[in-house]
Write a protein that holds these residues in place. Sequence first.
Motif, PDB file in Angstrom:
ATOM      1  N   GLU A 129       0.824  -1.225   0.000  1.00 46.31           N
ATOM      2  CA  GLU A 129       0.000   0.000   0.000  1.00 46.31           C
ATOM      3  C   GLU A 129       0.852   1.267   0.000  1.00 46.31           C
ATOM      4  OE1 GLU A 129      -3.775   0.967   0.374  1.00 46.31           O
ATOM      5  OE2 GLU A 129      -3.138  -0.517  -1.106  1.00 46.31           O
ATOM      6  N   ARG A 130       1.702   1.356   1.015  1.00 42.27           N
ATOM      7  CA  ARG A 130       2.653   2.470   1.064  1.00 42.27           C
ATOM      8  C   ARG A 130       4.017   1.855   1.304  1.00 42.27           C
ATOM      9  NH1 ARG A 130       1.872   6.093   5.627  1.00 42.27           N
ATOM     10  NH2 ARG A 130       3.384   7.432   4.635  1.00 42.27           N
ATOM     11  N   ALA A 131       4.986   2.250   0.467  1.00 39.98           N
ATOM     12  CA  ALA A 131       6.335   1.697   0.645  1.00 39.98           C
ATOM     13  C   ALA A 131       6.844   2.102   2.029  1.00 39.98           C
ATOM     14  CB  ALA A 131       7.259   2.267  -0.419  1.00 39.98           C
ATOM     15  N   ASP A 132       7.580   1.203   2.676  1.00 43.32           N
ATOM     16  CA  ASP A 132       8.282   1.614   3.891  1.00 43.32           C
ATOM     17  C   ASP A 132       9.433   2.518   3.443  1.00 43.32           C
ATOM     18  OD1 ASP A 132       6.649   0.272   5.574  1.00 43.32           O
ATOM     19  OD2 ASP A 132       8.078  -1.282   6.158  1.00 43.32           O
ATOM     20  N   THR A 133       9.515   3.669   4.033  1.00 44.37           N
ATOM     21  CA  THR A 133      10.545   4.631   3.634  1.00 44.37           C
ATOM     22  C   THR A 133      11.412   4.976   4.840  1.00 44.37           C
ATOM     23  OG1 THR A 133       8.915   5.579   2.133  1.00 44.37           O
ATOM     24  CG2 THR A 133      10.905   6.855   2.476  1.00 44.37           C
ATOM     25  N   TYR A 134      12.700   4.846   4.650  1.00 43.38           N
ATOM     26  CA  TYR A 134      13.636   5.213   5.714  1.00 43.38           C
ATOM     27  C   TYR A 134      14.510   6.317   5.173  1.00 43.38           C
ATOM     28  CZ  TYR A 134      12.340   0.521   7.194  1.00 43.38           C
ATOM     29  OH  TYR A 134      11.635  -0.597   7.535  1.00 43.38           O
ATOM     30  N   VAL A 135      14.796   7.294   6.020  1.00 40.71           N
ATOM     31  CA  VAL A 135      15.722   8.337   5.585  1.00 40.71           C
ATOM     32  C   VAL A 135      16.951   8.288   6.481  1.00 40.71           C
ATOM     33  CG1 VAL A 135      14.601  10.142   6.986  1.00 40.71           C
ATOM     34  CG2 VAL A 135      15.924  10.799   4.981  1.00 40.71           C
ATOM     35  N   ARG A 136      18.093   8.464   5.868  1.00 40.30           N
ATOM     36  CA  ARG A 136      19.334   8.476   6.648  1.00 40.30           C
ATOM     37  C   ARG A 136      20.124   9.739   6.302  1.00 40.30           C
ATOM     38  NH1 ARG A 136      23.018   3.524   5.626  1.00 40.30           N
ATOM     39  NH2 ARG A 136      21.759   2.453   7.177  1.00 40.30           N
ATOM     40  N   PHE A 137      20.377  10.527   7.319  1.00 39.31           N
ATOM     41  CA  PHE A 137      21.235  11.699   7.141  1.00 39.31           C
ATOM     42  C   PHE A 137      22.614  11.294   7.624  1.00 39.31           C
ATOM     43  CE2 PHE A 137      18.025  15.001   6.464  1.00 39.31           C
ATOM     44  CZ  PHE A 137      16.881  14.372   6.919  1.00 39.31           C
ATOM     45  N   SER A 138      23.604  11.401   6.777  1.00 40.24           N
ATOM     46  CA  SER A 138      24.949  11.001   7.198  1.00 40.24           C
ATOM     47  C   SER A 138      25.893  12.191   7.176  1.00 40.24           C
ATOM     48  CB  SER A 138      25.504   9.901   6.290  1.00 40.24           C
ATOM     49  OG  SER A 138      24.683   8.767   6.360  1.00 40.24           O
ATOM     50  N   TYR A 139      26.656  12.271   8.229  1.00 36.50           N
ATOM     51  CA  TYR A 139      27.699  13.297   8.316  1.00 36.50           C
ATOM     52  C   TYR A 139      29.031  12.564   8.472  1.00 36.50           C
ATOM     53  CZ  TYR A 139      30.726  16.838  10.372  1.00 36.50           C
ATOM     54  OH  TYR A 139      31.798  17.664  10.632  1.00 36.50           O
ATOM     55  N   TYR A 140      29.908  12.785   7.527  1.00 39.59           N
ATOM     56  CA  TYR A 140      31.219  12.155   7.574  1.00 39.59           C
ATOM     57  C   TYR A 140      32.242  13.239   7.888  1.00 39.59           C
ATOM     58  CZ  TYR A 140      28.624   8.699   4.764  1.00 39.59           C
ATOM     59  OH  TYR A 140      27.695   7.801   4.288  1.00 39.59           O
ATOM     60  N   PRO A 141      32.729  13.290   9.139  1.00 37.03           N
ATOM     61  CA  PRO A 141      33.702  14.345   9.462  1.00 37.03           C
ATOM     62  C   PRO A 141      35.022  14.102   8.731  1.00 37.03           C
ATOM     63  CG  PRO A 141      33.311  12.902  11.366  1.00 37.03           C
ATOM     64  CD  PRO A 141      32.486  12.367  10.246  1.00 37.03           C
ATOM     65  N   GLU A 142      35.841  15.145   8.610  1.00 39.52           N
ATOM     66  CA  GLU A 142      37.157  14.919   8.017  1.00 39.52           C
ATOM     67  C   GLU A 142      37.899  13.917   8.905  1.00 39.52           C
ATOM     68  OE1 GLU A 142      35.960  17.576   9.780  1.00 39.52           O
ATOM     69  OE2 GLU A 142      36.993  19.268   8.841  1.00 39.52           O
ATOM     70  N   CYS A 143      38.764  13.146   8.276  1.00 34.63           N
ATOM     71  CA  CYS A 143      39.431  12.070   9.019  1.00 34.63           C
ATOM     72  C   CYS A 143      40.919  12.131   8.714  1.00 34.63           C
ATOM     73  CB  CYS A 143      38.848  10.729   8.575  1.00 34.63           C
ATOM     74  SG  CYS A 143      39.731   9.340   9.248  1.00 34.63           S
ATOM     75  N   PRO A 144      41.740  12.262   9.756  1.00 35.57           N
ATOM     76  CA  PRO A 144      43.179  12.434   9.505  1.00 35.57           C
ATOM     77  C   PRO A 144      43.843  11.210   8.867  1.00 35.57           C
ATOM     78  CG  PRO A 144      42.711  12.261  11.873  1.00 35.57           C
ATOM     79  CD  PRO A 144      41.392  12.333  11.174  1.00 35.57           C
ATOM     80  N   ARG A 145      43.227  10.019   9.009  1.00 37.25           N
ATOM     81  CA  ARG A 145      43.842   8.807   8.430  1.00 37.25           C
ATOM     82  C   ARG A 145      42.828   8.076   7.550  1.00 37.25           C
ATOM     83  NH1 ARG A 145      48.177   6.778  11.366  1.00 37.25           N
ATOM     84  NH2 ARG A 145      48.512   5.511   9.513  1.00 37.25           N
ATOM     85  N   PRO A 146      42.486   8.673   6.390  1.00 38.91           N
ATOM     86  CA  PRO A 146      41.442   8.063   5.556  1.00 38.91           C
ATOM     87  C   PRO A 146      41.788   6.644   5.089  1.00 38.91           C
ATOM     88  CG  PRO A 146      42.381  10.008   4.472  1.00 38.91           C
ATOM     89  CD  PRO A 146      42.991   9.926   5.827  1.00 38.91           C
ATOM     90  N   GLU A 147      43.088   6.343   5.057  1.00 29.96           N
ATOM     91  CA  GLU A 147      43.463   4.996   4.610  1.00 29.96           C
ATOM     92  C   GLU A 147      43.103   3.929   5.658  1.00 29.96           C
ATOM     93  OE1 GLU A 147      45.437   7.363   5.593  1.00 29.96           O
ATOM     94  OE2 GLU A 147      47.061   6.545   6.809  1.00 29.96           O
ATOM     95  N   LEU A 148      42.793   4.377   6.883  1.00 30.64           N
ATOM     96  CA  LEU A 148      42.475   3.422   7.962  1.00 30.64           C
ATOM     97  C   LEU A 148      40.991   3.343   8.296  1.00 30.64           C
ATOM     98  CD1 LEU A 148      45.306   4.187  10.577  1.00 30.64           C
ATOM     99  CD2 LEU A 148      45.231   2.349   8.890  1.00 30.64           C
ATOM    100  N   VAL A 149      40.232   4.377   7.900  1.00 25.87           N
ATOM    101  CA  VAL A 149      38.845   4.466   8.370  1.00 25.87           C
ATOM    102  C   VAL A 149      37.868   4.654   7.211  1.00 25.87           C
ATOM    103  CG1 VAL A 149      37.257   5.706   9.912  1.00 25.87           C
ATOM    104  CG2 VAL A 149      39.690   5.605  10.478  1.00 25.87           C
TER     105      VAL A 149
END
Length: 193
Positions: free
Chosen positions: A41-61
Amino acid sequence: MFGDLLDEFTNKCGEVKDGLLRAMSKLLELHDDYFVDQLGERADTYVRFSYYPECPRPELVFGLKPHSDGSVLTVLMVDDVVGGLQLLRDGVWWDVPVVPHTLLVNVGDQTEIISNGIFKSPVHRVVTNAKKERLSVVLFYSARSEREIEPATQLVDEKRPVLYRKIKVKDYIAGLYEHVSQGTMVIDTVKIF
Ligand SMILES: O=C(O)CCC(=O)C(=O)O
Ligand SMILES: [Fe+2]
């Protein structure tokens, strides 16, 4: 104010979703509302707001570990300045280009199951950035949780045997987070080999 904006955004994305579901049904030579009907009848709808802070070691995280979406369709409004979303194809990670004022649509696992593997739900991830923060707003459209989904019978024949077993949406979604955290794919649990 924010509530009104979100309302307008989800309503308009809902129209995009319905248009796409009808086009997908046509492509598979199913009746036009096949996918729309699968959602209930009505699709289940989920919303996700994502905040990705700057990361000093992007190769690890990772911003988000490799996964495929458990949805039927996912509509993404990704940051229009900072990239980070990547798609896995043939064992290679590809950057999804940043295109301002553009919605990105992802096919989810439920569509892979219903289409008997004709539409694939891509594995993707988000990598972090050492210098810049990043935002995304993501809408997941799912069949209603009490429903069962299975490959459309019209898409099953001797040449293309049934590839996924029937599953209750609620059970499928319940397995998602567990699998992502363990680095395994929940869709593999419904594949018939
Ligand atoms: O933040 C993004 O660009 C993607 C998010 C995503 O894949 C998800 O929330 O499932
Ligand atoms: Fe995702």
